[in-house]
Motif scaffolding. Structure first.
Motif, mmCIF file in Angstrom:
data_model
loop_
_atom_site.group_PDB
_atom_site.id
_atom_site.type_symbol
_atom_site.label_atom_id
_atom_site.label_comp_id
_atom_site.label_asym_id
_atom_site.label_seq_id
_atom_site.Cartn_x
_atom_site.Cartn_y
_atom_site.Cartn_z
ATOM 1 N N ASP A 195 0.827 -1.206 0.000
ATOM 2 C CA ASP A 195 0.000 0.000 0.000
ATOM 3 C C ASP A 195 0.869 1.268 0.000
ATOM 4 N N GLU A 196 0.201 2.416 0.090
ATOM 5 C CA GLU A 196 0.933 3.682 -0.044
ATOM 6 C C GLU A 196 1.875 3.935 1.132
ATOM 7 N N ARG A 197 1.630 3.221 2.268
ATOM 8 C CA ARG A 197 2.521 3.381 3.426
ATOM 9 C C ARG A 197 3.753 2.489 3.326
ATOM 10 N N GLY A 198 3.701 1.580 2.348
ATOM 11 C CA GLY A 198 4.780 0.605 2.250
ATOM 12 C C GLY A 198 4.517 -0.661 3.041
ATOM 13 N N TYR A 199 3.305 -0.841 3.548
ATOM 14 C CA TYR A 199 2.936 -2.090 4.219
ATOM 15 C C TYR A 199 2.885 -3.215 3.170
ATOM 16 N N LEU A 200 3.354 -4.381 3.570
ATOM 17 C CA LEU A 200 3.336 -5.538 2.680
ATOM 18 C C LEU A 200 2.202 -6.491 3.087
ATOM 19 N N TYR A 201 1.403 -6.889 2.120
ATOM 20 C CA TYR A 201 0.342 -7.870 2.321
ATOM 21 C C TYR A 201 0.762 -9.108 1.535
ATOM 22 N N VAL A 202 1.028 -10.194 2.243
ATOM 23 C CA VAL A 202 1.631 -11.361 1.603
ATOM 24 C C VAL A 202 0.694 -12.559 1.689
ATOM 25 N N SER A 203 0.452 -13.197 0.546
ATOM 26 C CA SER A 203 -0.271 -14.477 0.579
ATOM 27 C C SER A 203 0.766 -15.569 0.828
ATOM 28 N N ASP A 204 0.771 -16.041 2.074
ATOM 29 C CA ASP A 204 1.785 -16.987 2.566
ATOM 30 C C ASP A 204 1.270 -18.391 2.270
ATOM 31 N N TRP A 205 1.362 -18.761 1.011
ATOM 32 C CA TRP A 205 0.689 -19.934 0.427
ATOM 33 C C TRP A 205 0.986 -21.237 1.191
ATOM 34 N N GLY A 206 2.240 -21.493 1.498
ATOM 35 C CA GLY A 206 2.594 -22.755 2.178
ATOM 36 C C GLY A 206 2.129 -22.805 3.614
ATOM 37 N N ASN A 207 1.885 -21.644 4.200
ATOM 38 C CA ASN A 207 1.324 -21.587 5.555
ATOM 39 C C ASN A 207 -0.188 -21.379 5.532
ATOM 40 N N GLU A 208 -0.773 -21.313 4.343
ATOM 41 C CA GLU A 208 -2.220 -21.155 4.175
ATOM 42 C C GLU A 208 -2.737 -19.956 4.978
ATOM 43 N N ARG A 209 -2.072 -18.816 4.827
ATOM 44 C CA ARG A 209 -2.476 -17.644 5.596
ATOM 45 C C ARG A 209 -2.062 -16.364 4.862
ATOM 46 N N ILE A 210 -2.511 -15.249 5.422
ATOM 47 C CA ILE A 210 -2.105 -13.926 4.951
ATOM 48 C C ILE A 210 -1.298 -13.278 6.064
ATOM 49 N N GLN A 211 -0.245 -12.586 5.702
ATOM 50 C CA GLN A 211 0.509 -11.836 6.699
ATOM 51 C C GLN A 211 0.686 -10.394 6.235
ATOM 52 N N ILE A 212 0.745 -9.520 7.197
ATOM 53 C CA ILE A 212 0.964 -8.099 6.916
ATOM 54 C C ILE A 212 2.208 -7.645 7.672
ATOM 55 N N LEU A 213 3.107 -7.007 6.946
ATOM 56 C CA LEU A 213 4.335 -6.466 7.526
ATOM 57 C C LEU A 213 4.339 -4.955 7.340
ATOM 58 N N ASP A 214 5.017 -4.252 8.237
ATOM 59 C CA ASP A 214 5.094 -2.803 8.055
ATOM 60 C C ASP A 214 6.256 -2.447 7.117
ATOM 61 N N THR A 215 6.484 -1.187 6.960
ATOM 62 C CA THR A 215 7.487 -0.712 6.002
ATOM 63 C C THR A 215 8.865 -1.289 6.265
ATOM 64 N N ASP A 216 9.148 -1.528 7.541
ATOM 65 C CA ASP A 216 10.461 -2.075 7.893
ATOM 66 C C ASP A 216 10.485 -3.603 7.882
ATOM 67 N N GLY A 217 9.375 -4.173 7.534
ATOM 68 C CA GLY A 217 9.313 -5.634 7.516
ATOM 69 C C GLY A 217 8.905 -6.229 8.841
ATOM 70 N N ALA A 218 8.517 -5.394 9.789
ATOM 71 C CA ALA A 218 8.087 -5.923 11.088
ATOM 72 C C ALA A 218 6.689 -6.517 10.963
ATOM 73 N N PHE A 219 6.480 -7.612 11.667
ATOM 74 C CA PHE A 219 5.192 -8.307 11.622
ATOM 75 C C PHE A 219 4.085 -7.453 12.231
ATOM 76 N N LEU A 220 2.944 -7.407 11.538
ATOM 77 C CA LEU A 220 1.793 -6.686 12.066
ATOM 78 C C LEU A 220 0.607 -7.598 12.344
ATOM 79 N N GLN A 221 0.272 -8.466 11.383
ATOM 80 C CA GLN A 221 -0.950 -9.269 11.544
ATOM 81 C C GLN A 221 -0.863 -10.514 10.677
ATOM 82 N N LYS A 222 -1.481 -11.591 11.154
ATOM 83 C CA LYS A 222 -1.659 -12.771 10.306
ATOM 84 C C LYS A 222 -3.119 -13.183 10.366
#
Lengths: 468, 343
Positions: free
Chosen positions: B232-259
């Protein structure tokens, strides 16, 4: 290295695996026979990239709505696995505890049974039977969801005794009924919804939902039972304990293992009135079964290290099953570094040869041995292998041809071409008659890389290559 | 007690709805692989089909209200046909581009599904493709393609003229292993789901390595075989973590935010099906669709998702729209779960 050591190793790998390349045979032989047996028995496999590969590139082999997807998932694993005996034992139990799609209309449920065989297939037979009794595919296959307190369904109880443990002739009809009583209440969760979907072949709204085991104590017959002469308030686990103690069970398992790994026996229905091909061998395996407290790995260790297994008299005494044949060819040709659309064709070709994974002909499984062969199936086998080996662009075939070609680029003699082809296809021993035919062909075509492909095709059509 | 990896972390996303139903033809999806959120307000969903066969392959067109607009791009190798559609993207002019990892081609359609053009040939040379998957346009209408089996990313004009390529097989910085989904961030940087290396890699628009996110694993901020990424515009990463069957969100620095493990509900099309098929609908209403998780192996989320329908199962791609909605296309569940950014 002693060529006889290589040939013995080739025999082991044809039986305990799906064959091996000549380089692999050399590496195994360098480690030694017993060490290789131990490696096969203890593959130590954990994360396997192939599973992710097949799910990524063959999506139905991930979602497994239907059985071809689950079959392709497994076939890819057989082709690429570094634990070939684990896959062979999985095939063994799939043949003995044969479960299939006509009643289990859910590829993932079938695949989970296969995974259970892979996980437990070389462990305690007691544990394996107990997990089989709880396995949703087996419950649905043999109607145990309809086996209720006061209204038993004998299907699972009967087959547990007849086909999965003791074999015909060692129990009574009353034992079957008492066995069924012990397994009342062993069912799957959400039975009504799952059965409605199964009857309608419904994959809506979001694909299949896999089944899970559920024990319903209120539907279990807690009363006293008499089973094989023992009395008690037996539940299913108690019945399995009793079954595992029976000598008839040990003999039945031992004969199955002999039939699968050592030499072809007649089909199972003939066993009650047909003596075992090697009674001493069966005795040896029975002893290993009891000495190890029903540990299948221990029985296999005895089997593969025995003189009766190593004996040249039983080399090529087994007809390869279609799965052994197709997987063996594809492991040699190296076609599937990644799973592609061709997997669909390979699955179908195996079916045309008479073995459709996850769809056995009945609960009795496939009849093995010479029954794998008839005119049509033989043509399928030869055409398949011919197509594979004739393509010298396939990485495995190219590697074989490179080994056969003289490093200095010299033309090799027809005799050398025959011997090197047989050696590179897995240190195959052939009769004089077979060799004469191969030699005559080699003389006719002469040496070239393309003609090596032609020779490999002819080798694959020999009786020796069709056997294990 | 064993529990499923539940939705944990900060509340970046909230579930709003589910779209789709399994259908071999017409209205619905069959092994969907990707979704384009087009500027005309419609969703274009690529479908790979059950046995890679003739019936199910198509692009399904719908909107977020489940209005159905038809299909195109059916099975075949003629103009406007597809064999194994994998990913899709839209250019600035409303062209819908679909990658096909069997034909090694990129095919452009207009909004109505009419064939516009196609390009791509198999190979490993500059401009040649081997199993293309991820596709993303930059802000000059050039297009990046994840050239999967060549383990690289290639940049083309929208018409297919080669501009440059980068990446090679390996696990070092800037190397790739069977790359899958890619996206161009608002910053103009390119993010690649480096599937085989269990990480997301960030590159500048001219292909310089910038950063890597994640390591192999099942923990927070770790990935197993990621299939896609959105930024997104903040640089947050939304990742489809296929092998873990989940979604993860990281902040601009790559820090974990949500799964998120998934919380699908019945879509309009699914509800419609169960209303018509009364026997099935009634049996379903009595079923416990969230059985005790103790019986499932926590190390096998693929099996968990096979048993519990609401969970993500094969999240193939993740896309972000201008209003902060996140669309997760699930191959094995033949649907799209939609979430909304809360901040």
């Amino acid at each position: 290295m002693d060529q006889q050591d290589i040939k013995l190793m080739a025999h082991l790998m044809r039986r305990a695996g799906f064959g091996a390349t000549r380089d692999e045979l050399g590496a195994y032989a360098a480690k030694g026979y017993e060490a290789t047996v131990e490696r096969l028995l203890n593959p130590g496999e954990s994360w396997w990239i192939g599973d992710a590969m097949v799910r990524r590139f063959d999506h139905e082999a991930s979602g497994m709505i239907n059985h071809p997807g689950s079959a392709r998932n497994w076939i890819y694993r057989m082709i690429t696995s570094t634990a070939p005996l684990q896959e062979k034992m999985t095939l063994f139990w799939h043949g003995m505890f044969a479960t299939g799609v006509p009643k289990v209309i859910n590829g993932m449920v079938l695949s989970e049974q296969i995974s259970m065989f892979r996980r437990l297939g070389m462990g305690s037979f007691n544990t394996l039977l107990l997990e089989l009794a709880k396995n949703p595919a087996m419950i649905v296959w043999l109607d145990n969801q309809d086996n209720h307190n006061g209204a038993i369904n004998e299907n699972w109880g009967r087959e547990l005794l007849e086909l999965f443990s003791m074999g015909v002739g060692s129990y009574s009809e009353d034992d079957i009924k008492e066995c069924a009583r012990a397994f009342t209440g062993w069912t799957i969760g959400n039975t009504e919804y799952m059965m409605v979907r199964s009857q309608r072949d419904s994959d809506w709204p979001y694909g299949r939902i896999s089944y899970h085991f559920e024990y319903l104590p209120d539907d279990h017959d807690h009363g006293e039972k008499t089973f094989l002469g023992e009395h008690g308030n037996f539940n299913g686990g108690d019945v399995i304990d009793i079954l595992c103690r029976q000598e008839s069970t040990a003999r039945f398992i031992a004969r199955h293992l002999y039939h699968f790994f050592v030499a072809d026996e007649p089909a199972v229905p003939a066993w009650p009135y047909t003596p075992a091909r090697d009674a001493d061998a069966i005795d040896t395996l029975v002893e290993a079964y009891f000495d190890s407290n029903y540990d299948i790995k221990s029985v296999l260790r005895v089997l593969f290290n025995s003189d009766f297994f190593k004996s040249e008299e039983i080399w090529y005494e087994k007809v390869k099953s279609p799965s052994e044949f197709v997987v063996g060819v594809l492991r040699l040709t190296g076609e599937f570094d990644k799973p592609g659309r061709e997997m669909i064709t390979r699955f179908r070709q195996m079916n045309w040869m008479g073995q459709e994974i996850n769809n056995p002909p009945s609960v009795e499984g496939w009849h093995q041995g010479i029954e794998w062969i008839d005119t049509g199936r033989m043509i399928e086998r030869i055409n398949f292998a011919s197509e594979q080996f004739g393509d010298t662009t396939k990485p495995g075939v190219k590697a074989i041809a490179d080994k056969i070609n003289d490093s200095g680029g010299k033309i090799i003699s027809p005799g050398q071409m025959v011997d090197r082809c047989l050696d590179q296809m897995g240190a195959i021993s052939v009769s004089d008659e077979t060799r004469d035919v191969l030699l005559k062909f080699a003389v006719e075509i002469g040496h070239s890389t393309d003609n090596i492909g032609q020779m490999l095709r002819l080798v694959a059509a020999t009786e020796e290559y069709q056997r294990a | 007690m064993t529990t499923l990896a539940s939705d944990t972390g900060k509340n970046v996303l909230e579930y709003i709805t589910t779209l789709g139903i399994l259908a071999m033809e017409g209205r619905g999806f069959e092994y969907p692989t990707d979704t384009v959120i087009a500027k005309n307000g419609r969703l274009y969903v690529t479908n790979r089909s059950r046995d890679m066969g003739e019936r199910g392959v198509r692009v399904t067109v719908l909107d977020i209200d489940s209005e159905y607009y038809g299909t195109f791009g059916h099975y075949g190798q003629g103009e406007g046909q597809l064999i194994s559609p994998m990913c899709a993207a839209e250019d600035s002019q409303g062209g819908i581009y679909v990658t096909d990892d069997y034909t090694h081609q990129i095919t452009e359609f207009d909004y109505e599904g009419n064939f516009v053009s196609s390009w791509g040939v198999r190979g490993s040379g500059n401009g040649e493709l081997n199993g293309p998957s991820g596709i993303a346009f930059d802000y000059e209408d050039n297009v990046y393609i994840a050239d999967t089996h060549n383990n690289r990313v290639q940049k083309f004009t929208a018409g297919g003229e080669f501009i440059f390529s980068f990446g090679s097989k390996g696990a070092d910085e800037g190397q790739l292993d069977l790359p899958w989904g890619i996206t161009v961030a608002p910053s103009g940087d390119l993010y690649v789901a480096d599937w085989g290396n269990n990480r997301i890699q960030q590159f500048s628009a001219d292909s310089e390595f910038v950063a890597t996110y994640g390591v192999s694993g099942r923990g927070d901020g770790e990935f197993l075989r990621p299939s896609g990424v959105a930024v997104d515009e903040r640089g947050y990463l939304y990742v489809s973590d296929w092998g873990n069957e989940r979604i993860q969100i990281l902040d601009t620095d790559g820090a974990f935010l949500q799964k998120l493990r998934g919380q699908a509900t019945l879509s309009k099309w699914a509800t419609n099906f169960l209303e018509i098929n009364v026997e099935e609908g009634e049996a379903r209403s009595k079923a416990n669709l969230e059985p005790n998780t103790d019986i499932f192996d926590p190390e096998d989320p693929h099996a968990q998702s096979a048993h519990i329908e609401k969970l993500f199962w094969a999240p193939m791609s993740i896309k972000l729209d201008d209003s902060g909605k996140v669309y997760v296309t699930e191959g094995n569940r033949h649907r799209i779960q939609v979430y909304q950014r809360t901040s």
